[in-house]
Design an enzyme around this catalytic site. Structure first.
Site, PDB file in Angstrom:
ATOM      1  N   GLY A 190       4.974   3.125   8.518  1.00 44.49           N
ATOM      2  CA  GLY A 190       6.208   3.781   8.942  1.00 44.49           C
ATOM      3  C   GLY A 190       7.090   4.073   7.743  1.00 44.49           C
ATOM      4  O   GLY A 190       6.594   4.357   6.652  1.00 44.49           O
ATOM      5  N   GLU A 191       8.394   4.015   7.943  1.00 42.62           N
ATOM      6  CA  GLU A 191       9.407   4.250   6.909  1.00 42.62           C
ATOM      7  C   GLU A 191       9.482   5.704   6.462  1.00 42.62           C
ATOM      8  O   GLU A 191      10.376   6.060   5.694  1.00 42.62           O
ATOM      9  CB  GLU A 191       9.175   3.375   5.654  1.00 42.62           C
ATOM     10  CG  GLU A 191       9.209   1.889   5.882  1.00 42.62           C
ATOM     11  CD  GLU A 191       8.977   1.101   4.594  1.00 42.62           C
ATOM     12  OE1 GLU A 191       9.007   1.702   3.494  1.00 42.62           O
ATOM     13  OE2 GLU A 191       8.754  -0.115   4.687  1.00 42.62           O
ATOM     14  N   GLY A 192       8.552   6.547   6.885  1.00 43.81           N
ATOM     15  CA  GLY A 192       8.459   7.902   6.353  1.00 43.81           C
ATOM     16  C   GLY A 192       7.496   8.008   5.185  1.00 43.81           C
ATOM     17  O   GLY A 192       7.436   9.046   4.520  1.00 43.81           O
TER      18      GLY A 192
END
Length: 350
Positions: free
Chosen positions: A316-318
């Site tokens: 995740g997190e981008g």
């Protein structure tokens, strides 16, 4: 002061110039299709920006953070406190997404959409809190419909600020312990699938925890079945504060004809809701990667998406969206700079 409920006027991209754009791509010094997924990506960007010079300006990574009531049931390997700790880590520049954004030239902004305890006295965190974590979706709605509308309005203002600063590409990341449960529930509700087809191991839970996670999501879907009459109602019943604001921001970015780079499973769930609200959003979405999360591939297929990368990511997190930027820039650059057969004096290969 009450916030007005945002409405999004999203235009479909024009395909009137498709023949010109495709011919320009095909007449570069290469066999047609030889640049693989970069070619339809260049076509997509040219539809959005117009067929002359393409550009990426002020690329911005938005990481939306929020906590989930269902996390108290132990559906993740980490407790909810980790959301706050990771938001602090983002603010201090120590997370994977910080490293990748520095390397790749992204502006990074972290938005607190509603973690359990706000991070005090730390610069670099945007306060767009809708609450202190959502309701536990297997027991109650995640939030009110008014809260969804407020989140959309906040997201719209956020995107407008970046648009005014000249940004034409925005990428979406997230942080929230328990948010794979929310995303899987949203997917099951909108796509009318069995929960088993949507639920995965998230950050790496055991088989026993996976079974419990699946059971809780099934309870949530049963509890809210009659209330989920549309996509915004699905968000109110099952969503996360960060998923709501990602959805609103994607709608707002598409309205402004920005490139929208979608990260992994949770960001794709937000994209699924956005497309369900307005199908024209799909024209502006670039899907960065296929994650390890079970169900992501099925969602991508539903959205007719061919992601640029498949690296086995599940953070995740981008992070996947950040790593896709050089490929998006490469699509822009070959379209703008590569010689045609006639320019190079080479016999065309068609």
């Amino acid at each position: 002061m009450s916030q007005s409920v945002p409405s999004f006027q999203i235009e479909p991209v024009s395909k009137a110039q498709d023949q010109f754009i495709q011919q320009k791509i095909d007449l570069k010094t290469k066999p047609p299709g030889a640049l693989g997924l970069l070619e339809p990506l260049a076509l997509q960007i040219a539809r959005i920006q117009g067929p002359q010079q393409l550009q990426i300006v002020n690329p911005t990574m938005l990481v939306f953070a929020g906590d989930h009531g269902i996390a108290a049931e132990g559906v993740s390997i980490a407790p909810s406190e980790v959301t706050r700790q990771m938001v602090q880590n983002f603010a201090h520049g120590g997370a994977a997404i910080n490293v990748f954004c520095r390397q790749l030239g992204f502006n990074l902004e972290v938005i607190d959409c509603g973690i359990l305890t706000p991070v005090e006295g730390v610069e670099g965190i945007i306060d767009q809190r809708l609450g202190a974590g959502t309701g536990a979706i297997h027991l109650e709605p995640a939030m009110s419909l008014a809260c969804v509308d407020k989140g959309f309005a906040m997201a719209q203002a956020l995107i407008e600020r970046h648009h005014q600063a000249g940004c034409n590409l925005v990428a979406f990341g997230e942080m929230g312990i328990g948010n794979t449960s929310s995303a899987a529930a949203i997917m099951a509700a909108i796509m009318q699938l069995d929960v088993a087809d949507c639920v995965g191991r998230g950050t790496g839970i055991s088989s026993e925890t996976l079974e419990r996670k699946q059971m809780l999501i099934e309870l949530a879907l049963l509890l809210h079945q009659s209330a989920m009459t549309g996509p915004k109602q699905v968000l109110a019943c099952l969503g996360g504060f960060e998923i709501v604001q990602m959805t609103g921001a994607m709608l707002a970015a598409a309205e402004r004809k920005m490139l929208v780079v979608v990260d992994g499973f949770i960001a794709t769930a937000a994209a699924l809701v956005a497309v369900t609200i307005n199908a024209h959003v799909r024209d502006y979405l670039i899907f960065a990667h296929r994650s390890e999360e079970q169900g992501h591939q099925r969602m991508l297929e539903h959205l007719k998406a061919k992601p640029l990368l498949s690296l086995g990511l599940r953070l995740g997190e981008g992070t996947g969206a950040a790593l896709a930027l050089p490929l998006i820039q490469a699509a822009v650059n070959f379209y703008n700079q590569m010689a045609s057969f006639s320019d190079a004096g080479i016999e065309a290969v068609v």
